[in-house]
Design a protein around this motif. Structure first.
Motif, PDB file in Angstrom:
ATOM      1  N   ILE A   1      -1.867   9.387  81.251  1.00  0.00           N
ATOM      2  CA  ILE A   1      -1.711  10.618  80.463  1.00  0.00           C
ATOM      3  C   ILE A   1      -2.799  10.693  79.393  1.00  0.00           C
ATOM      4  CG2 ILE A   1      -0.200  11.909  78.917  1.00  0.00           C
ATOM      5  CD1 ILE A   1       2.178  10.592  80.341  1.00  0.00           C
TER       6      ILE A   1
ATOM      7  N   GLU B   1       3.531  11.731  73.308  1.00  0.00           N
ATOM      8  CA  GLU B   1       2.371  11.631  72.407  1.00  0.00           C
ATOM      9  C   GLU B   1       2.206  10.195  71.892  1.00  0.00           C
ATOM     10  OE1 GLU B   1      -0.235  13.321  70.855  1.00  0.00           O
ATOM     11  OE2 GLU B   1       0.012  14.644  72.576  1.00  0.00           O
TER      12      GLU B   1
ATOM     13  N   ILE C   1       1.301  18.377  80.632  1.00  0.00           N
ATOM     14  CA  ILE C   1       0.677  17.079  80.423  1.00  0.00           C
ATOM     15  C   ILE C   1      -0.622  17.060  81.210  1.00  0.00           C
ATOM     16  CG2 ILE C   1       0.852  14.615  80.948  1.00  0.00           C
ATOM     17  CD1 ILE C   1       3.818  14.799  80.539  1.00  0.00           C
TER      18      ILE C   1
ATOM     19  N   THR D   1      -1.123  16.256  75.716  1.00  0.00           N
ATOM     20  CA  THR D   1       0.064  17.089  75.955  1.00  0.00           C
ATOM     21  C   THR D   1      -0.098  18.429  75.266  1.00  0.00           C
ATOM     22  OG1 THR D   1       1.278  16.374  73.986  1.00  0.00           O
ATOM     23  CG2 THR D   1       1.511  15.014  75.961  1.00  0.00           C
TER      24      THR D   1
ATOM     25  N   SER E   1       8.426  15.334  74.123  1.00  0.00           N
ATOM     26  CA  SER E   1       6.996  15.547  73.859  1.00  0.00           C
ATOM     27  C   SER E   1       6.497  14.604  72.770  1.00  0.00           C
ATOM     28  CB  SER E   1       6.733  17.005  73.472  1.00  0.00           C
ATOM     29  OG  SER E   1       7.597  17.415  72.432  1.00  0.00           O
TER      30      SER E   1
ATOM     31  N   LYS F   1       1.101   7.875  75.294  1.00  0.00           N
ATOM     32  CA  LYS F   1       0.076   8.297  76.257  1.00  0.00           C
ATOM     33  C   LYS F   1      -1.074   7.289  76.294  1.00  0.00           C
ATOM     34  CE  LYS F   1      -2.394  11.271  72.966  1.00  0.00           C
ATOM     35  NZ  LYS F   1      -2.688  12.642  72.553  1.00  0.00           N
TER      36      LYS F   1
END
Length: 372
Positions: free
Chosen positions: A301, A337, A279, A304, A333, A340
């Motif tokens: 974030i 996504e 990340i 990724t 994950s 973020k």
């Protein structure tokens, strides 16, 4: 310099290979003599040893080391039995018993298997057995290899909560320059800050030019972060370990443990567990993690890479790709996504079954030394 009641000894192929091929029987006998003397003085010993390939080559009368993976694994398979037999025969001379333990990367990567290995080693030590450890070369695939027995020995030292890791090598220790190319090179007897030493390590004729020094510095970084001192010692001086706890000690390079050591689960997160992805976070999130000791939230974030499920380990990078931390992630994950860059309230609206607002909780995160 130090006081040790439990040590991990690592011996490399260069010390065990006979010049004519095969194992050097005298070298093995010398290693065991020192282990017996240390145990006599009340010091527990765990041995991490190379030599399976050399032993296999000797049995098969091969003069050149196989270059392909299958060839190396086949020769190691032949050699493992020979290697442990030689150690067992020499231990028997001293009334000692050895136990062979073959570890692959996955054995330390999964938390349950990590604890099983830990419990087995502790039981063997209570039984006064000498654990003899090597990587399970015969079945390991490249992606799940330790890469070198130096790193393996540092992880084992952490696994058994050793007081000291001793890496036996073919050089006297760490020098200010490559002693083979620079006559003015001086032995560095003590290292307090590994990062300062690493800054000296670049360029031709550097301190990394001999003895596989790069992997040894990597092992020193792992061990010292665990709160374990590491001694780099020429194999020809192995007898000096008998006076390990005496004032003069053994002359080589000693790496002092850090004051704020990693403990328990954070050791496993930092170095044993396998990372499934990464990340990338913004500068504000880096500051929150490193300087303020906070958890990672969705807002910081940026991107990724890789695929993972909940509760797996991910690497946390800054915007230029340096590793800031490593931790057990609360979301997959795909979920990361999705959320973020969002505020925590919005994240929890989208992920209704999340355990909280943290993407990686600070209790399940380890800061990596290079980035602090």
């Amino acid at each position: 310099m130090f006081s040790a009641r439990r040590i991990v000894l690592k011996i490399g192929s260069s010390s065990l290979n006979h010049s004519q091929g095969g194992l050097d029987e005298e070298a093995i006998a010398e290693v065991v003599d020192v282990i017996a003397a240390l145990k006599q003085s009340g010091i527990e010993c765990i041995l991490v040893t190379s030599g399976a390939v050399a032993a296999g080559m000797g049995q098969l009368r091969l003069h050149t080391r196989p270059r392909d993976l299958a060839g190396k694994q086949a020769v190691a398979a032949v050699g493992q039995g020979v290697l442990i037999e030689r150690y067992a025969q020499n231990l028997e001379r001293h009334g000692l018993v050895g136990a062979q333990i073959l570890l692959s990367r996955i054995d330390l990567a999964e938390a349950s298997r990590y604890h099983n290995a830990q419990n087995t080693l502790e039981k063997l030590l209570r039984l006064q057995v000498v654990p003899i450890i090597n990587e399970n070369d015969t079945v390991a695939i490249e992606e799940l290899c330790f890469g070198d027995n130096d790193s393996l020995s540092a992880l084992v030292a952490g696994l058994v909560h050793a007081d000291l890791l001793v890496i036996l090598t073919d050089v006297d220790g760490l020098y200010t320059a490559n002693p083979k190319k620079d006559s003015s090179a001086q032995l560095i007897e003590e290292v307090d800050d590994i990062s300062a030493v690493e800054m000296m390590a670049g360029g031709a004729g550097s301190i990394l030019g001999t003895g596989g020094m790069l992997t040894k510095l990597r092992a020193a970084k792992i061990a010292t972060r665990f709160g374990i001192g590491m001694l780099l010692l020429n194999f020809t001086r192995i007898g000096e370990l008998v006076e390990l706890n005496e004032e003069q000690g053994a002359k080589g390079t000693y790496f002092h443990p850090v004051k704020h050591r990693l403990a328990g689960r954070k050791r496993w997160i930092a170095y044993a567990g396998l990372s499934e992805g990464s990340i990338k976070i913004d500068d504000g999130a880096v500051k929150a993690l490193v300087e303020e000791g906070k958890s990672l939230l969705a807002k910081g974030i940026k991107s990724t890479e890789g695929t993972w499920e909940r509760k797996e380990i991910v690497r946390i990078l800054n915007l230029v790709g340096d590793e800031v931390a490593r931790g057990v992630i609360e979301l997959s994950s795909d979920e990361v996504e999705l959320i973020k860059g969002l505020h925590s309230e919005k994240m929890q609206e989208l992920i209704t079954d999340s355990s909280g607002e943290e993407v990686v909780h600070r209790d399940n995160m380890t800061l990596m030394m290079d980035s602090v």
